[in-house]
Design a protein around this motif. Structure first.
Motif, mmCIF file in Angstrom:
data_model
loop_
_atom_site.group_PDB
_atom_site.id
_atom_site.type_symbol
_atom_site.label_atom_id
_atom_site.label_comp_id
_atom_site.label_asym_id
_atom_site.label_seq_id
_atom_site.Cartn_x
_atom_site.Cartn_y
_atom_site.Cartn_z
ATOM 1 N N PHE A 1 0.840 -1.198 0.000
ATOM 2 C CA PHE A 1 0.000 0.000 0.000
ATOM 3 C C PHE A 1 0.876 1.249 0.000
ATOM 4 O O PHE A 1 1.989 1.240 0.524
ATOM 5 N N TYR B 1 0.405 5.411 1.145
ATOM 6 C CA TYR B 1 -0.415 6.423 1.801
ATOM 7 C C TYR B 1 0.320 7.759 1.769
ATOM 8 O O TYR B 1 1.546 7.803 1.717
ATOM 9 N N GLN C 1 -5.176 6.645 1.561
ATOM 10 C CA GLN C 1 -4.626 5.605 0.709
ATOM 11 C C GLN C 1 -4.543 6.086 -0.727
ATOM 12 O O GLN C 1 -5.529 6.580 -1.283
ATOM 13 N N TYR D 1 -3.023 0.568 -3.901
ATOM 14 C CA TYR D 1 -2.692 -0.666 -3.230
ATOM 15 C C TYR D 1 -2.490 -1.772 -4.254
ATOM 16 O O TYR D 1 -2.890 -1.636 -5.416
ATOM 17 N N MET E 1 -2.637 -6.134 -4.476
ATOM 18 C CA MET E 1 -2.943 -7.394 -3.821
ATOM 19 C C MET E 1 -1.991 -8.516 -4.242
ATOM 20 O O MET E 1 -1.998 -9.595 -3.657
ATOM 21 N N LYS F 1 -6.739 1.625 -7.380
ATOM 22 C CA LYS F 1 -6.702 2.964 -6.813
ATOM 23 C C LYS F 1 -7.255 2.987 -5.398
ATOM 24 O O LYS F 1 -8.198 2.267 -5.073
ATOM 25 N N GLY F 2 -6.663 3.859 -4.583
ATOM 26 C CA GLY F 2 -7.224 4.148 -3.283
ATOM 27 C C GLY F 2 -8.094 5.387 -3.365
ATOM 28 O O GLY F 2 -8.749 5.633 -4.368
ATOM 29 N N ASP F 3 -8.051 6.199 -2.330
ATOM 30 C CA ASP F 3 -8.899 7.384 -2.275
ATOM 31 C C ASP F 3 -8.347 8.590 -3.010
ATOM 32 O O ASP F 3 -9.105 9.437 -3.462
ATOM 33 N N PHE G 1 3.994 7.154 3.147
ATOM 34 C CA PHE G 1 4.282 5.884 3.790
ATOM 35 C C PHE G 1 3.924 4.737 2.864
ATOM 36 O O PHE G 1 2.862 4.732 2.239
ATOM 37 N N VAL H 1 -7.201 -10.873 4.008
ATOM 38 C CA VAL H 1 -7.833 -9.554 3.936
ATOM 39 C C VAL H 1 -7.953 -9.000 5.346
ATOM 40 O O VAL H 1 -8.428 -9.652 6.250
ATOM 41 N N GLY H 2 -7.508 -7.797 5.531
ATOM 42 C CA GLY H 2 -7.621 -7.173 6.835
ATOM 43 C C GLY H 2 -6.486 -7.474 7.780
ATOM 44 O O GLY H 2 -6.557 -7.146 8.957
ATOM 45 N N GLN I 1 -1.174 -4.050 8.982
ATOM 46 C CA GLN I 1 -0.213 -3.481 8.042
ATOM 47 C C GLN I 1 1.066 -3.085 8.773
ATOM 48 O O GLN I 1 1.025 -2.600 9.902
#
Lengths: 110, 112
Positions: free
Chosen positions: A30, A32, A42, A45, A47, A54-56, A87, A95-96, A99
């Motif tokens: 990821f 940030y 974010q 990211y 996987m 895309k993040g936000d 970062f 998942v989850g 980090q």
């Protein structure tokens, strides 16, 4: 998780390449940015190798994931509003999962 | 859209006192994370809360999760100066993406 530069100063339009390498064999990586009063947001990211999304706040950034351990963030033509603390982080397969963050790179775009 | 809100944003407290930081999230999510950031440093994971009613404790910090109320709390017991830091909660967007959303953080200052 390592990030090669702690501080960078670049001029507007001068391409920026932020490195991120993890040695934990994590699937997920990821990026940030952290700005005062806005917390962490974010950017992108990944996987797995060749899988990114895309993040936000992805505008003005690019990423690539050609190998599992490496996830660079590229600013092709940075602007002053991309001055921030960046970062990189990684997490294991699930998942989850928690980090793990790199030390951060403080980028100033003049 | 998942939002994560923390309060208070700033907290100044005396050593030995107790206090609670609150984290509200706006969509259904079964996981909540707490991180600590010291000035000029990176983020360090404190707790991962995976289900309703989960409670985790480490030293003077205790975190809990109420998924029905969409609320997590980080309780500080008998604060000491070493706990001075910024604390972030975070949650996942579970709508099929992998967006990880952080709160804006609570800057804690413990006065000796």
């Amino acid at each position: 998780v390592t990030q090669s530069s702690r501080y960078l100063v670049k001029r507007t339009g001068e391409k920026v390449f932020l490195e991120c390498v993890q040695d934990m064999d994590h699937e997920n990586m990821f990026w940030y940015r952290q700005d005062p009063g806005l917390g962490l947001r974010q950017i992108y990211y990944s996987m797995n190798v060749e899988v990114t999304d895309k993040g936000d706040v992805p505008e003005g950034y690019k990423v690539s994931r050609k190998e599992k351990r490496n996830f660079p963030l590229i600013l092709e033509s940075p602007s002053p509003n991309q001055t921030s603390l960046y970062f990189c982080a990684s997490s294991a397969t699930g998942v989850g999962d928690t980090q793990y963050f790199g030390p951060g790179t403080r980028l100033t775009v003049l | 859209e998942l939002k994560v809100e923390q309060n208070p944003l700033f907290l100044s407290m005396q050593e030995g006192k107790n206090y609670t930081i609150y984290c509200n999230y706006s969509t259904t999510s079964d996981r909540l994370y707490w991180y600590r950031q010291d000035p000029g440093k990176s983020l360090e994971s404190l707790f991962v809360l995976l289900s309703n009613g989960a409670v985790k404790q480490e030293g003077r910090l205790m975190a809990s999760l109420d998924t029905k109320a969409r609320l997590s709390t980080l309780h500080i017991t008998a604060a000491v100066h070493d706990l001075s830091a910024t604390y972030f909660c975070a949650s996942w967007d579970t709508s099929g993406t992998y967006k990880y959303i952080f709160g804006t953080g609570t800057r804690l200052k413990v006065l000796a």
